[in-house]
Design an enzyme around this catalytic site. Structure first.
Site, PDB file in Angstrom:
ATOM      1  N   HIS A   1       4.185   4.829   2.126  1.00  0.00           N
ATOM      2  CA  HIS A   1       4.082   6.250   1.794  1.00  0.00           C
ATOM      3  C   HIS A   1       5.449   6.900   1.978  1.00  0.00           C
ATOM      4  O   HIS A   1       6.331   6.320   2.590  1.00  0.00           O
ATOM      5  CB  HIS A   1       3.063   6.956   2.694  1.00  0.00           C
ATOM      6  CG  HIS A   1       3.417   6.901   4.158  1.00  0.00           C
ATOM      7  ND1 HIS A   1       3.256   5.761   4.903  1.00  0.00           N
ATOM      8  CD2 HIS A   1       3.965   7.816   4.988  1.00  0.00           C
ATOM      9  CE1 HIS A   1       3.662   5.997   6.143  1.00  0.00           C
ATOM     10  NE2 HIS A   1       4.115   7.224   6.227  1.00  0.00           N
ATOM     11  N   ALA A   2       5.596   8.086   1.442  1.00  0.00           N
ATOM     12  CA  ALA A   2       6.786   8.892   1.693  1.00  0.00           C
ATOM     13  C   ALA A   2       6.333  10.335   1.869  1.00  0.00           C
ATOM     14  O   ALA A   2       5.148  10.641   1.699  1.00  0.00           O
ATOM     15  CB  ALA A   2       7.773   8.773   0.540  1.00  0.00           C
TER      16      ALA A   2
END
Lengths: 90, 146
Positions: free
Chosen positions: B64-65
């Protein structure tokens, strides 16, 4: 009592840690406010926290703190979280 | 549950290393319309910056970011690897299942994440996902109520 879950972005992993920490606290019959936060905000987020939950990768970066830093290996293992929280809070 | 359309599921993929595996999750999120192509490299950058902490359980990475303009809608992607890859995690390597997570704001994802935690608290789910043969199997595992 305040518990802060710390990860890199403050989403995703720390969110899972928060949810499962709440499950572990319910098992221990303890009440606490659990929040998820990112590493960049650790100084403010954890200023008055008793416990910081995090991954091994972040321990050094969290630095000096009055909170107990609990390192979690398997974020989905509520047994692990329960045992570690019990040891820190009991 | 976070949206997980068939286009966001890639099974039995070959990845040379963890970067390739995370980029596959990025491609799957892009294919489903959840993100643009910039999101995959941003997920890689998270690991480069902070380490292998996204490997949150044995065999499972949650790539994820942070929210950004490259996130078009919240979404989940699932990539299973034919050959597990090493991320450099002390306890949970090697990884055979990579989840990709994209959210538009830090607050909106809390319910979806709680449901994801529910699913994965059953430790048999990761090996079952790794062995899933169809997108429908993956969707059923991640969202038993669907």
């Amino acid at each position: 009592m305040k518990i802060v879950a710390i990860c890199g972005a403050g989403i995703g992993t720390s969110g899972i840690l928060k949810v499962n920490a709440e499950r572990a606290l319910a098992r221990l019959d303890l009440e606490a406010e659990v929040t998820a936060s990112d590493l960049a905000s650790v100084a403010t987020a954890a200023a008055d926290a008793q416990v910081i939950l995090t991954s091994p990768e972040f321990v050094e970066a969290i630095g000096k703190t009055n909170a107990d830093v609990i390192v979690v290996q398997n974020y989905f293992d509520v047994d692990e979280l329960t045992a570690k929280l019990e040891a820190a809070l009991g | 549950m976070l949206p997980l359309p068939e286009s966001a599921i890639l099974l039995g993929q070959q990845a040379a290393d963890w970067r390739a595996a995370v980029l596959l999750a990025g491609s799957a999120l892009e294919a489903s319309g959840a993100t643009t192509g910039e999101y995959g490299p941003r997920m890689v950058a998270m690991v480069e910056e902070f380490g292998a902490y996204i490997v949150i359980a044995p065999g499972l990475a949650l790539a994820h970011a942070r929210p950004g303009p490259d996130v078009l809608a919240e979404g989940l992607a699932v990539v299973t690897l034919a050959n597990p890859v090493v991320f450099g995690h002390a306890h949970n390597d090697p990884v055979s299942v990579v989840l990709g997570l994209a959210v538009q704001s830090v607050d909106e994802h809390v319910t979806g994440i709680a449901e994801l935690a529910n699913v994965f608290n059953d430790e048999s789910v990761i090996p079952r996902l790794a062995g899933a043969r169809s997108a429908a199997d993956v969707q059923q595992l991640l969202d038993p109520q669907r």
